[in-house]
Design a protein around this motif. Structure first.
Motif, PDB file in Angstrom:
ATOM      1  N   UNK A 268       0.827  -1.211   0.000  1.00  0.00           N
ATOM      2  CA  UNK A 268       0.000   0.000   0.000  1.00  0.00           C
ATOM      3  C   UNK A 268       0.857   1.255   0.000  1.00  0.00           C
ATOM      4  N   UNK A 269       1.920   1.233   0.781  1.00  0.00           N
ATOM      5  CA  UNK A 269       2.738   2.438   0.926  1.00  0.00           C
ATOM      6  C   UNK A 269       3.831   2.565  -0.133  1.00  0.00           C
ATOM      7  N   UNK A 270       4.003   1.562  -0.980  1.00  0.00           N
ATOM      8  CA  UNK A 270       5.065   1.643  -1.990  1.00  0.00           C
ATOM      9  C   UNK A 270       4.849   2.801  -2.975  1.00  0.00           C
ATOM     10  N   UNK A 271       3.667   2.932  -3.648  1.00  0.00           N
ATOM     11  CA  UNK A 271       3.492   4.078  -4.559  1.00  0.00           C
ATOM     12  C   UNK A 271       3.481   5.409  -3.827  1.00  0.00           C
ATOM     13  N   UNK A 272       2.945   5.416  -2.582  1.00  0.00           N
ATOM     14  CA  UNK A 272       2.945   6.658  -1.817  1.00  0.00           C
ATOM     15  C   UNK A 272       4.371   7.086  -1.502  1.00  0.00           C
ATOM     16  N   UNK A 273       5.202   6.094  -1.096  1.00  0.00           N
ATOM     17  CA  UNK A 273       6.612   6.408  -0.806  1.00  0.00           C
ATOM     18  C   UNK A 273       7.321   6.905  -2.057  1.00  0.00           C
ATOM     19  N   UNK A 274       6.969   6.299  -3.204  1.00  0.00           N
ATOM     20  CA  UNK A 274       7.584   6.735  -4.462  1.00  0.00           C
ATOM     21  C   UNK A 274       7.258   8.202  -4.746  1.00  0.00           C
ATOM     22  N   UNK A 275       5.967   8.573  -4.599  1.00  0.00           N
ATOM     23  CA  UNK A 275       5.568   9.957  -4.892  1.00  0.00           C
ATOM     24  C   UNK A 275       6.180  10.941  -3.908  1.00  0.00           C
ATOM     25  N   UNK A 276       6.200  10.577  -2.609  1.00  0.00           N
ATOM     26  CA  UNK A 276       6.813  11.495  -1.637  1.00  0.00           C
ATOM     27  C   UNK A 276       8.307  11.645  -1.900  1.00  0.00           C
ATOM     28  N   UNK A 277       8.934  10.569  -2.374  1.00  0.00           N
ATOM     29  CA  UNK A 277      10.354  10.674  -2.711  1.00  0.00           C
ATOM     30  C   UNK A 277      10.588  11.594  -3.903  1.00  0.00           C
ATOM     31  N   UNK A 278       9.727  11.467  -4.908  1.00  0.00           N
ATOM     32  CA  UNK A 278       9.885  12.315  -6.098  1.00  0.00           C
ATOM     33  C   UNK A 278       9.654  13.777  -5.758  1.00  0.00           C
ATOM     34  N   UNK A 282      14.735  18.585  -4.089  1.00  0.00           N
ATOM     35  CA  UNK A 282      14.899  20.048  -4.015  1.00  0.00           C
ATOM     36  C   UNK A 282      15.636  20.567  -5.242  1.00  0.00           C
ATOM     37  N   UNK A 283      14.972  20.502  -6.388  1.00  0.00           N
ATOM     38  CA  UNK A 283      15.559  21.066  -7.618  1.00  0.00           C
ATOM     39  C   UNK A 283      14.491  21.907  -8.306  1.00  0.00           C
ATOM     40  N   UNK A 284      14.946  22.760  -9.153  1.00  0.00           N
ATOM     41  CA  UNK A 284      14.020  23.645  -9.856  1.00  0.00           C
ATOM     42  C   UNK A 284      13.095  22.878 -10.791  1.00  0.00           C
ATOM     43  N   UNK A 285      11.925  23.479 -11.031  1.00  0.00           N
ATOM     44  CA  UNK A 285      10.978  22.860 -11.952  1.00  0.00           C
ATOM     45  C   UNK A 285       9.954  21.973 -11.285  1.00  0.00           C
ATOM     46  N   UNK A 286      10.006  21.794  -9.935  1.00  0.00           N
ATOM     47  CA  UNK A 286       9.029  20.967  -9.256  1.00  0.00           C
ATOM     48  C   UNK A 286       7.674  21.660  -9.281  1.00  0.00           C
ATOM     49  N   UNK A 287       6.577  20.952  -9.697  1.00  0.00           N
ATOM     50  CA  UNK A 287       5.246  21.574  -9.775  1.00  0.00           C
ATOM     51  C   UNK A 287       4.710  21.901  -8.376  1.00  0.00           C
ATOM     52  N   UNK A 294      -0.679  23.646  -2.647  1.00  0.00           N
ATOM     53  CA  UNK A 294      -0.142  22.453  -3.306  1.00  0.00           C
ATOM     54  C   UNK A 294       0.101  21.314  -2.302  1.00  0.00           C
ATOM     55  N   UNK A 295       0.538  21.675  -1.076  1.00  0.00           N
ATOM     56  CA  UNK A 295       0.822  20.631  -0.077  1.00  0.00           C
ATOM     57  C   UNK A 295      -0.437  19.838   0.261  1.00  0.00           C
ATOM     58  N   UNK A 296      -1.540  20.555   0.529  1.00  0.00           N
ATOM     59  CA  UNK A 296      -2.777  19.864   0.886  1.00  0.00           C
ATOM     60  C   UNK A 296      -3.345  19.091  -0.290  1.00  0.00           C
ATOM     61  N   UNK A 297      -3.181  19.655  -1.478  1.00  0.00           N
ATOM     62  CA  UNK A 297      -3.631  18.923  -2.663  1.00  0.00           C
ATOM     63  C   UNK A 297      -2.869  17.608  -2.805  1.00  0.00           C
ATOM     64  N   UNK A 298      -1.555  17.668  -2.538  1.00  0.00           N
ATOM     65  CA  UNK A 298      -0.719  16.467  -2.627  1.00  0.00           C
ATOM     66  C   UNK A 298      -1.126  15.440  -1.571  1.00  0.00           C
ATOM     67  N   UNK A 299      -1.425  15.923  -0.336  1.00  0.00           N
ATOM     68  CA  UNK A 299      -1.847  15.002   0.735  1.00  0.00           C
ATOM     69  C   UNK A 299      -3.161  14.305   0.385  1.00  0.00           C
ATOM     70  N   UNK A 300      -4.095  15.076  -0.185  1.00  0.00           N
ATOM     71  CA  UNK A 300      -5.378  14.488  -0.564  1.00  0.00           C
ATOM     72  C   UNK A 300      -5.177  13.444  -1.659  1.00  0.00           C
ATOM     73  N   UNK A 301      -4.278  13.710  -2.587  1.00  0.00           N
ATOM     74  CA  UNK A 301      -3.998  12.770  -3.675  1.00  0.00           C
ATOM     75  C   UNK A 301      -3.388  11.474  -3.111  1.00  0.00           C
ATOM     76  N   UNK A 302      -2.467  11.619  -2.131  1.00  0.00           N
ATOM     77  CA  UNK A 302      -1.874  10.424  -1.520  1.00  0.00           C
ATOM     78  C   UNK A 302      -2.940   9.605  -0.791  1.00  0.00           C
ATOM     79  N   UNK A 303      -3.849  10.279  -0.058  1.00  0.00           N
ATOM     80  CA  UNK A 303      -4.916   9.572   0.633  1.00  0.00           C
ATOM     81  C   UNK A 303      -5.832   8.855  -0.339  1.00  0.00           C
TER      82      UNK A 303
END
Length: 319
Positions: A268-278, A282-287, A294-303
């Motif tokens: 269950x946590x494998x794809x979530x860990x992958x996305x949090x890792x990506x 800390x490089x330029x161009x991150x959406x 964006x943080x809350x949107x990302x959390x909702x997507x992970x849930x």
């Protein structure tokens, strides 16, 4: 002048008449007499030799380490038995040795530590309720030792039933420990009961040379009793193996179940860990870097991803 009673001579009885009479003097070899001896005191060899006992028999009855056996000689036989150790603080399965020498119509018995079966017979004799003859004494000795062994087997059977009961036996680890101790006790018993059966069987086969027919039949009955005790021990050992396998299976199933759930959680946590890792790079161009939500949107997507995975695994019957 009457000679002093030897220190090693625990008891002595004359069975030439009924009831048997204790001997206080004239402690020499004669037919229909029983001498009970403490075998680890000095002077025994000289006293036995003065009674005409051959040196090889003296060495046999005083040998330190023995197993149950029967040996025939021209003037009688040697029977070595093992009895349950009922001494306070001792383990019953550490069986005590009792050596019985039947020589020219008399019986000599030798012990190092007290044997309860012999003590019971001595008490009966003092109350004039004991064996009626020397041959009856021999059968009664074997019978009483069998009775003590049967009592111990009854206790072991109760312990075995408690171990098989999940509600009273405690945790699996505690049951494993108790089972191991019980297994060791039974192995010690089998070590001596099996050769004891052979010894009594040989005595029953040759018994007609020294015993009356009725005594021989009683001896056959005691041989059958030892056979039943041995079969009970073997059955209990089989139960030990079955219960041991059952407990090992329980442990294996618990480990497999825990491993399975760890695997599900990791899946269950494998794809979530992958996305949090990506998104943690800390490089330029991150959406979403410039967006406040964006943080809350990302959390909702992970849930949402976790819920979808949970429903998918449930639909695929992973549990």
């Amino acid at each position: 002048m009457t000679q002093p009673r030897p220190e090693f001579l625990i008891d002595s009885w004359d069975f030439s008449a009924h009831p048997a009479q204790p001997l206080s003097d004239d402690l020499q070899h004669a037919e229909h007499r029983w001498f009970h001896i403490q075998r680890d005191l000095p002077g025994i060899e000289r006293w036995l030799a003065s009674n005409g006992i051959p040196a090889p028999l003296i060495d046999a009855v005083l040998e330190e380490d023995t197993r149950p056996r029967f040996e025939r000689n021209n003037d009688g036989f040697l029977l070595i038995l093992r009895g349950v150790n009922l001494t306070e603080g001792e383990r019953p399965e550490d069986m005590l040795s009792l050596r019985i020498l039947y020589y020219k119509g008399a019986i000599y018995s030798f012990r190092k530590r007290p044997v309860k079966s012999v003590g019971v017979i001595r008490e009966r004799l003092q109350q004039q309720q004991g064996p009626e003859s020397l041959h009856d004494l021999l059968i009664t000795l074997i019978e009483e030792m069998n009775n003590r062994l049967e009592e111990l087997l009854d206790v072991i059977e109760v312990e075995m039933e408690q171990l098989e009961d999940d509600e009273t036996a405690g945790t699996t680890a505690e049951r494993q420990r108790k089972l191991t101790l019980l297994h060791r006790r039974m192995l010690r018993l089998v070590r001596f009961v099996r050769p004891q059966l052979t010894a009594i069987e040989r005595l029953a086969t040759d018994g007609a040379k020294w015993l009356e027919q009725e005594n021989v039949q009683w001896l056959v009955n005691e041989r059958d009793a030892v056979q039943r005790e041995l079969e009970s021990l073997e059955m209990l050992l089989e139960q030990v193996w079955m219960l041991r396998e059952h407990l090992q299976q329980e442990v294996a199933e618990k480990m497999n179940r825990n491993t399975y759930w760890l695997s599900v959680i990791a899946g269950v946590f494998l794809p979530i860990s992958f996305l949090t890792g990506v998104f943690g790079i800390n490089i330029g161009g991150m959406p979403g870097v410039e967006s406040e939500g964006a943080f809350w949107t990302f959390c909702i997507a992970l849930g949402a991803i976790a819920v979808v995975e949970f429903l998918l695994l449930r639909r695929l019957r992973f549990w």
